[in-house]
Design a protein around this motif. Structure first.
Motif, PDB file in Angstrom:
ATOM      1  N   PHE A  26       0.871  -1.190   0.000  1.00  7.87           N
ATOM      2  CA  PHE A  26       0.000   0.000   0.000  1.00  7.87           C
ATOM      3  C   PHE A  26       0.902   1.232   0.000  1.00  7.87           C
ATOM      4  N   ASN A  42       5.819   6.124   2.741  1.00  6.39           N
ATOM      5  CA  ASN A  42       5.849   5.206   3.880  1.00  6.39           C
ATOM      6  C   ASN A  42       7.074   4.290   3.813  1.00  6.39           C
ATOM      7  N   GLU A  52       8.235   0.853   5.528  1.00 11.63           N
ATOM      8  CA  GLU A  52       7.802  -0.268   6.368  1.00 11.63           C
ATOM      9  C   GLU A  52       9.004  -1.042   6.908  1.00 11.63           C
ATOM     10  N   CYS A  95       4.717   6.169   8.643  1.00  8.22           N
ATOM     11  CA  CYS A  95       3.815   6.667   7.591  1.00  8.22           C
ATOM     12  C   CYS A  95       4.486   7.793   6.803  1.00  8.22           C
ATOM     13  N   ALA A  96       4.017   7.970   5.587  1.00 12.33           N
ATOM     14  CA  ALA A  96       4.559   9.008   4.692  1.00 12.33           C
ATOM     15  C   ALA A  96       4.475  10.403   5.323  1.00 12.33           C
ATOM     16  N   GLU A  97       3.381  10.674   6.019  1.00  8.46           N
ATOM     17  CA  GLU A  97       3.186  12.005   6.608  1.00  8.46           C
ATOM     18  C   GLU A  97       4.267  12.297   7.646  1.00  8.46           C
ATOM     19  N   PRO A 131      -5.386  10.528   6.276  1.00  4.36           N
ATOM     20  CA  PRO A 131      -4.276  10.167   7.179  1.00  4.36           C
ATOM     21  C   PRO A 131      -4.757   9.369   8.393  1.00  4.36           C
TER      22      PRO A 131
END
Ligand code: THU
Length: 133
Positions: free
Chosen positions: A24, A42, A44, A53-55, A85
Motif C-alpha cells: 500500500f 511510507n 515499512e 507513515c509518509a506524513e 491520514p
C-alpha cells in the motif's frame, strides 16, 4: 503552488515508498507557509510496528531542516482515493499545523481539500497542557 502540482509531487514520492508488507504505497508533499516542499513516503519494516507513515517522514524532514510552519499536505495512495491520514499522523500534524489543509485526489481526479480540523476536531495540543496555543 497549485494543489494539483502538489498532488503530482506526492505521486512522485509515492513511487519511492517501501511497502513490501502492506503493498500500500503512500506519498505526500508537505507545503510550508513560505513555499518550500518536503515529500515523504511510507517506510515499512519486517517488525511491522516500526513502520513510519509518509506524513511523519515528511514532517521529520521539514522539522530537521528548520521548517515548522505548514500550509498544506497532499496525500496520495495507489490503492485508496482519497487516502485519509491515520489517527497517529493526524495527531502529529496537529502539533505543528492545527489548520493544515489536506489535499486529495478524488476517484474522478478532482482535487478535494479538507482541513485537519475537519478530520481531527477538538485537538489535544500544547494548549491542552496549559502552554501557548
Ligand atoms: N500509511 C501511510 O503512510 N499514511 C497514511 O495516511 C495511511 C497509512 C501507510 C502505513 C503502512 O505502510 C501502509 O500505509 C498501510 O497501512
Amino acid at each position: 503552488m497549485d494543489y494539483s502540482e502538489l498532488l503530482l509531487l506526492a505521486e512522485a514520492a509515492q513511487r519511492h515508498a517501501y511497502a513490501p508488507y502492506s503493498e500500500f504505497p503512500v506519498g505526500v508533499a508537505l507545503l510550508t507557509k513560505d513555499g518550500k516542499i518536503f515529500t515523504g513516503c511510507n517506510v515499512e519494516n519486517a517488525s511491522f510496528g516500526l513502520t513510519i507513515c509518509a506524513e511523519r517522514v515528511a514532517i521529520g524532514k521539514a522539522i530537521s531542516e528548520g521548517c515548522r510552519e505548514f500550509k498544506a499536505i497532499a496525500i496520495t495512495a495507489a490503492k485508496a482515493t482519497p487516502c485519509l491520514p491515520c489517527g497517529a499522523c493526524r495527531q502529529v500534524l496537529a502539533e505543528f499545523a492545527p489548520d493544515l489543509e489536506l489535499v486529495f485526489r478524488q476517484a474522478e481526479k478532482q482535487v478535494w481539500v479538507l482541513t485537519l480540523n475537519d478530520v481531527l476536531p477538538f485537538q489535544f495540543t500544547n494548549a491542552s497542557l496549559g502552554g501557548p496555543a
